[in-house]
Scaffold this motif. Structure first.
Motif, PDB file in Angstrom:
ATOM      1  N   GLU A   5       0.824  -1.230   0.000  1.00 58.23           N
ATOM      2  CA  GLU A   5       0.000   0.000   0.000  1.00 58.23           C
ATOM      3  C   GLU A   5       0.848   1.266   0.000  1.00 58.23           C
ATOM      4  O   GLU A   5       0.304   2.360  -0.101  1.00 58.23           O
ATOM      5  CB  GLU A   5      -0.941   0.051   1.213  1.00 58.23           C
ATOM      6  CG  GLU A   5      -1.777  -1.189   1.456  1.00 58.23           C
ATOM      7  CD  GLU A   5      -1.045  -2.195   2.314  1.00 58.23           C
ATOM      8  OE1 GLU A   5      -0.833  -1.914   3.499  1.00 58.23           O
ATOM      9  OE2 GLU A   5      -0.665  -3.254   1.773  1.00 58.23           O
ATOM     10  N   ARG A  10      -1.830   4.672  -4.103  1.00 58.28           N
ATOM     11  CA  ARG A  10      -2.633   4.403  -2.888  1.00 58.28           C
ATOM     12  C   ARG A  10      -2.814   5.674  -2.057  1.00 58.28           C
ATOM     13  O   ARG A  10      -3.924   5.979  -1.614  1.00 58.28           O
ATOM     14  CB  ARG A  10      -1.935   3.299  -2.068  1.00 58.28           C
ATOM     15  CG  ARG A  10      -2.667   2.914  -0.827  1.00 58.28           C
ATOM     16  CD  ARG A  10      -4.055   2.307  -1.122  1.00 58.28           C
ATOM     17  NE  ARG A  10      -4.842   2.230   0.098  1.00 58.28           N
ATOM     18  CZ  ARG A  10      -6.086   2.681   0.243  1.00 58.28           C
ATOM     19  NH1 ARG A  10      -6.718   3.239  -0.785  1.00 58.28           N
ATOM     20  NH2 ARG A  10      -6.716   2.556   1.385  1.00 58.28           N
ATOM     21  N   TYR A  11      -1.736   6.441  -1.878  1.00 57.40           N
ATOM     22  CA  TYR A  11      -1.861   7.689  -1.106  1.00 57.40           C
ATOM     23  C   TYR A  11      -2.738   8.699  -1.840  1.00 57.40           C
ATOM     24  O   TYR A  11      -3.447   9.487  -1.213  1.00 57.40           O
ATOM     25  CB  TYR A  11      -0.479   8.283  -0.787  1.00 57.40           C
ATOM     26  CG  TYR A  11       0.248   7.536   0.317  1.00 57.40           C
ATOM     27  CD1 TYR A  11      -0.291   7.461   1.609  1.00 57.40           C
ATOM     28  CD2 TYR A  11       1.474   6.912   0.092  1.00 57.40           C
ATOM     29  CE1 TYR A  11       0.366   6.775   2.626  1.00 57.40           C
ATOM     30  CE2 TYR A  11       2.141   6.230   1.099  1.00 57.40           C
ATOM     31  CZ  TYR A  11       1.580   6.161   2.369  1.00 57.40           C
ATOM     32  OH  TYR A  11       2.227   5.490   3.370  1.00 57.40           O
ATOM     33  N   ILE A  14      -6.321   7.868  -1.055  1.00 60.42           N
ATOM     34  CA  ILE A  14      -6.669   8.360   0.284  1.00 60.42           C
ATOM     35  C   ILE A  14      -6.918   9.871   0.234  1.00 60.42           C
ATOM     36  O   ILE A  14      -7.895  10.370   0.805  1.00 60.42           O
ATOM     37  CB  ILE A  14      -5.542   8.013   1.294  1.00 60.42           C
ATOM     38  CG1 ILE A  14      -5.482   6.490   1.492  1.00 60.42           C
ATOM     39  CG2 ILE A  14      -5.781   8.725   2.629  1.00 60.42           C
ATOM     40  CD1 ILE A  14      -4.283   6.007   2.285  1.00 60.42           C
ATOM     41  N   GLN A  17     -10.230  10.640  -1.165  1.00 56.79           N
ATOM     42  CA  GLN A  17     -11.350  10.274  -0.281  1.00 56.79           C
ATOM     43  C   GLN A  17     -11.449  11.161   0.952  1.00 56.79           C
ATOM     44  O   GLN A  17     -12.469  11.157   1.641  1.00 56.79           O
ATOM     45  CB  GLN A  17     -11.215   8.804   0.153  1.00 56.79           C
ATOM     46  CG  GLN A  17     -11.446   7.820  -0.992  1.00 56.79           C
ATOM     47  CD  GLN A  17     -10.859   6.437  -0.703  1.00 56.79           C
ATOM     48  OE1 GLN A  17     -10.444   6.151   0.413  1.00 56.79           O
ATOM     49  NE2 GLN A  17     -10.821   5.586  -1.724  1.00 56.79           N
ATOM     50  N   THR A  18     -10.360  11.895   1.277  1.00 56.13           N
ATOM     51  CA  THR A  18     -10.353  12.641   2.548  1.00 56.13           C
ATOM     52  C   THR A  18     -10.206  14.152   2.397  1.00 56.13           C
ATOM     53  O   THR A  18     -10.487  14.876   3.347  1.00 56.13           O
ATOM     54  CB  THR A  18      -9.206  12.136   3.470  1.00 56.13           C
ATOM     55  OG1 THR A  18      -7.961  12.296   2.798  1.00 56.13           O
ATOM     56  CG2 THR A  18      -9.407  10.676   3.845  1.00 56.13           C
TER      57      THR A  18
END
Ligand SMILES: O=C(O)C(=O)C[C@]1(C(=O)O)C=C[C@@H](O)C=C1
Length: 113
Positions: A5, A10-11, A14, A17-18
């Motif tokens: 990950e 992958r980051y 994130i 999504q955030t």
């Protein structure tokens, strides 16, 4: 070395999504900057300690062979992380060059005592 990950894709997921405004981004960046600074502090302690040891042997901070060896590792690890080399390589080169100057000043200080 890294888990599956640990890569830019992958980051980025994130982050998608955030983070929904620039305030969200800057809060995360401030957090990451603090982690980087902590790790730079830890790294610098080893640079200083290496200076202690070199003050008893070569008296010279600069070791081009080791710089080249680290550059190779930075390239390989960056590829694994999907971290663009245009970010990692100049940053680490600068860190190593400034560390050499800091270490040489430390060695010279020890030898002048
Ligand atoms: O490996 C060493 O000999 C160190 O002191 C560390 C370090 C570095 O900052 O990466 C610093 C000076 C040397 O020229 C090579 C590498």
């Amino acid at each position: 070395v890294f888990s599956a990950e640990d890569n830019l894709s992958r980051y980025y997921e994130i982050a998608e999504q955030t983070c929904f405004d620039i305030g969200d981004i800057r809060r995360e960046m401030d957090r990451v900057n603090r982690e980087i600074l902590k790790l730079m502090t830890e790294r610098t302690a080893y640079v200083k300690r290496a200076g202690d040891l070199k003050s008893q042997t070569t008296k010279i901070a600069d070791d081009r062979g080791r710089v080249k060896d680290q550059e190779r590792k930075i390239i390989d690890l960056s590829l694994e992380l999907e971290l663009p080399l245009e970010i990692s390589l100049p940053t680490f080169r600068e860190l190593m060059e400034t560390s050499i100057k800091f270490q040489q000043r430390h060695i010279d200080e020890l030898l002048s005592q």
